[in-house]
Each structure stands twice: as structure tokens, then as C-alpha cells.
Design an enzyme around this catalytic site. Structure first.
Site, PDB file in Angstrom:
ATOM      1  N   ASP A 187      -4.680  -6.348   5.909  1.00 62.67           N
ATOM      2  CA  ASP A 187      -6.350  -6.011   5.677  1.00 62.67           C
ATOM      3  C   ASP A 187      -6.834  -6.956   5.266  1.00 62.67           C
ATOM      4  OD1 ASP A 187      -7.733  -4.295   4.881  1.00 62.67           O
ATOM      5  OD2 ASP A 187      -6.845  -3.338   2.753  1.00 62.67           O
ATOM      6  N   TYR A 216       0.685  -1.390  -0.400  1.00 67.52           N
ATOM      7  CA  TYR A 216       0.132   0.335   0.106  1.00 67.52           C
ATOM      8  C   TYR A 216       1.076   1.291   0.332  1.00 67.52           C
ATOM      9  CZ  TYR A 216      -3.847  -2.798   1.056  1.00 67.52           C
ATOM     10  OH  TYR A 216      -5.385  -3.890   1.273  1.00 67.52           O
ATOM     11  N   LYS A 239       4.973 -13.812   3.619  1.00 70.61           N
ATOM     12  CA  LYS A 239       4.943 -15.804   2.383  1.00 70.61           C
ATOM     13  C   LYS A 239       6.590 -15.184   2.199  1.00 70.61           C
ATOM     14  CE  LYS A 239       2.834 -17.677  -1.211  1.00 70.61           C
ATOM     15  NZ  LYS A 239       2.252 -19.663  -0.270  1.00 70.61           N
ATOM     16  N   ASP A 289      -0.796 -17.890   3.347  1.00 67.97           N
ATOM     17  CA  ASP A 289      -2.835 -19.150   2.713  1.00 67.97           C
ATOM     18  C   ASP A 289      -2.588 -19.854   3.796  1.00 67.97           C
ATOM     19  OD1 ASP A 289       0.562 -19.433   1.942  1.00 67.97           O
ATOM     20  OD2 ASP A 289       0.405 -20.811   0.334  1.00 67.97           O
TER      21      ASP A 289
END
Ligand code: NAD
Length: 369
Positions: free
Chosen positions: A230, A124, A173, A206
Site C-alpha cells: 500500500d 490489513y 522486513k 526501509d
């Protein structure tokens, strides 16, 4: 002496839910003085910007704000006011507690966790551009710095300590995004070693989504980067009973802005239909932040009992799931009045259900793709 608070009613259902929170604030008797400033769609029309300087100036001066949701046009148009506000005021920690209030309205009555999201950088950061003239390819840059990672991870461990939580889970990740995710992972491992009293573990984003859908009660404090945070905070709001009851807080150095997880829900704007609980629980967090602990406890208890009674609740809490049999939905203002009525009457000596989270004490790095 009264405490000055910036109030941003915002867009859509924002004016209704912030009005509801003000009503409940009055019922606490805590002397708050509201400095109302406008941002969002209205000021685009009147001032040509969704984030007038007066808003930033007010928050910089009061160091404390209660905010309604603000609409962000999808695709083109203005940049998100919410993202700009966080970056300009360096509100780096977005803290979103997800607790199944009264243990109902969810298949997961034991959910009681806090998502701590880095709110100033990551994907972001606003660094985005078209690669070619025909707009057939685009790039977005994820900015992850050691300084911001250290700051948010330390914040999460300090929060865990303060709130007597037992475990912090880092979500990233790093197996695919080896530099940005790897940097966050390295920072987490180093800082976790400085908090031997709190268990630490890592999850890939995930796997984390799957784990939360299966056994959210195993998680306590989750710390992660901007985009993952988020998404996870909406997911956790859903696990705990819905967006209508999910509060949030944004913290910087000696500055705090309280805003619900939900957005402006334009389809309900002006209908007096939206659930005011998320904004009222933002008020609870604000009261706790300024040291008005008893008033904060009263607000939480009044919300809890109103939801438990199921007599005066908005449409989302009147649906099967929250109730054995459907009840007629009340309006946003009626529910706010009911909560405000209860605030001075609630019995704080009656125990609330205990948290049932039993975090594991083992440190594990369960990284599954
Ligand atoms: P949203 O949260 O506004 O609404 C999604 C759905 O959740 C609604 O249709 C409604 O069914 C339900 N809902 C949300 N709040 C509720 C409440 N208080 N009571 C009852 N039901 C409620 O999300 P969206 O539709 O994706 O976004 C609408 C706008 O809000 C967008 O412009 C978005 O950018 C903005 N937004 C702002 C913030 C913020 O100001 N912090 C956060 C999220 C979204």
C-alpha cells in the site's frame, strides 16, 4: 455481444472520474454495458452499510468491475469498503503499474515498474483490539500464510514473464518480523528458483524506500505484503508523476476489479477539477484484460498525447514540473473529452518511447538494515 461491467462510481471525485472513463470507453467503440451499483458514504445513509450485498452480487456475476475511490472514515466508523471488497471477493493481487507517462512531471523520467501487493491478509487482516479497558494499549495482528504468499509471489513471476520483465524484487522486513516476514521470504526464495529466466532479489522495506528515491529505474516488478505494498504503490505513483495518473487492478481467480491508486480526494469533490487519467488508465487495463488490445492501446496513446501536448490538462498536470511554463488548467470533463476525441484518431504505428529498465541478471540478497 456487449460485455457487462459492474461500475462503482464511489465517493468524492469518484463519480466525476468514472464518468470520464465511461466517455472514453464509448469512444473506443467496444460494446461495454455498465451495471451501476452504489457503495460508500451514500449507501451508509440510504442502506445503513457502505458495502451493500448488491455490489458483491453484481461483481460475482459480471466478474469484471471498474471502481471509483471510496472514502474510509479514519479512526472509528465503518471498516474500509476497499479492504472488505478485496477479502470477500478474494481479490488477492493488487497490481499497480507506475510509469512516467511521457517521461515528464517527475524527476524520474525512466520509472517503469509494477508493484504487486498481496491484498487479502498481512496487517490489513482486520484483527485488531484494545488490550485494556482504558484504551491505553492496542494490538493489531499481521496474518501471513504460506498459501497466500505462494499465490502472490507466483502471480508476480507469471506477470513478469507475460510482460517481458526481467526482475522481481521481494520486499519484506524479515530481519525484525522473523516469522511473518520470514515466511514470505522463504516462499519467495523457493518460488524464485522455479523461474530461472527471471532475476530475483530481496530488499528490506526501509532500504527499498531509499533505493526507490535514489534509483527507481533499477526496479521492474516488486512483490510484497499488504501494508508495505500500500505504502510503496503511493510512493511509486509519486515517483512516476503523481496520484492523478496512477491506475491499479485487483485480480482474483477469474475476477478483476480496476481502481485507481488515489482516494476520493474529498476537497475536490464536485468541482470538476480532479485528474481523470488514473481512472481512464484503469479502463485501459480493463480493456487489455478482456482482450481488447487495440482499444487499450488507443486509450493509452490518447492519454499519452494529451499529456505530451499540455493543452487540455487538469491542474496537477498544468503545474511546473509537468510543463516548462505553467498552462491554464482544464477541468476533469474537458480533459476526458479531449482524450475521448483522440481515441479514434491516434496513430498506433508511431512508436512510444522504449522502456529503459535494464534489470540486473544477478541474483542478490542485499539486506541492509
Ligand atoms: P487521496 O488520494 O484521496 O488524496 C490525496 C491528495 O492527492 C489529494 O488531496 C489531491 O491533492 C491528490 N489527488 C488524489 N487524486 C487526485 C486526482 N484524481 N487528481 C488530482 N489530484 C488528486 O488520499 P486521502 O486524502 O488520503 O484519502 C481520501 C479518502 O480516500 C480517505 O477516506 C481514504 O480512505 C480513501 N481512499 C480510498 C481508496 C480506494 O477507494 N481505493 C484509496 C486511497 C484512499
Amino acid at each position: 455481444m456487449s460485455r457487462l461491467v459492474t461500475l462503482i462510481p464511489g465517493d468524492g471525485i469518484g463519480p466525476e472520474v468514472t464518468q470520464a472513463a465511461r466517455l472514453v470507453a464509448d469512444a473506443t467503440g467496444v460494446p461495454l454495458e455498465w451495471e451501476v451499483v452504489e457503495a460508500g458514504e451514500r449507501t451508509i445513509r440510504t442502506q445503513g452499510t457502505p458495502l451493500p450485498e448488491t455490489v458483491l452480487e453484481s461483481i460475482r456475476r459480471t466478474r469484471l468491475a471498474l471502481k471509483g475511490p471510496i472514502t474510509t472514515p479514519i479512526g472509528g466508523g465503518f471498516r474500509s469498503v476497499n479492504v472488505a471488497l478485496r477479502q470477500q471477493l478474494d481479490l488477492y493481487a493488487s497490481v499497480r503499474p507506475a510509469r512516467a507517462i511521457a517521461g515528464e512531471g517527475t524527476r524520474y523520467p525512466d520509472v517503469d515498474l509494477i508493484v504487486v501487493r498481496e491484498a487479502t491478509e498481512g496487517l490489513y487482516s482486520g484483527v485488531e483490539h484494545w488490550v485494556d479497558r482504558d484504551h491505553t494499549a492496542a494490538e493489531s495482528v499481521a496474518v501471513v500464510t504460506r498459501k497466500a504468499s505462494d499465490r502472490i509471489i507466483r502471480f508476480a513471476f507469471e506477470l513478469a514473464r507475460r510482460e517481458h520483465r526481467r526482475k522481481v524484487t521481494a520486499v519484506h522486513k524479515a530481519n525484525i518480523m522473523k516469522t511473518t516476514g520470514g515466511l514470505f521470504q522463504t516462499a519467495f526464495r523457493e518460488i524464485a528458483r522455479q523461474y530461472p529466466d527471471i532475476a530475483s532479489e530481496e530488499r528490506l522495506i526501509d532500504n527499498m524506500c531509499m533505493q526507490l528515491a535514489k534509483k527507481p529505474e533499477e526496479y521492474d516488478v516488486i512483490v510484497t505484503t499488504n501494508l508495505f505494498g500500500d505504502i510503496l504503490s503511493d510512493l511509486c505513483a509519486g515517483l512516476a508523476g503523481g496520484l492523478g495518473i496512477a491506475p491499479g487492478a485487483l485480480y482474483g481467480e477469474n475476477i478483476a476489479v480496476f481502481e485507481p491508486v488515489h482516494g476520493s480526494a474529498p476537497k475536490y469533490a464536485g468541482l470538476d477539477k480532479a485528474d481523470p487519467v488514473a481512472e481512464i488508465l484503469c479502463l485501459e487495463l480493463l480493456l487489455r484484460y478482456i482482450g481488447e488490445t487495440e482499444a487499450a492501446d488507443r486509450v493509452f496513446r490518447a492519454v499519452y498525447e494529451t499529456i505530451l501536448e499540455k493543452k487540455v490538462v487538469t491542474y496537477d498536470l498544468a503545474l511546473p514540473g509537468y510543463t516548462q511554463r505553467p498552462v491554464p488548467p482544464s477541468s476533469c470533463s474537458a480533459m476526458a473529452k479531449e482524450i475521448a476525441r483522440k481515441v479514434p484518431l491516434v496513430d498506433l504505428t508511431r512508436p512510444l518511447p522504449k522502456r529503459r529498465v535494464e534489470a540486473s541478471t544477478a541474483i542478490d540478497s542485499h539486506l541492509m538494515e
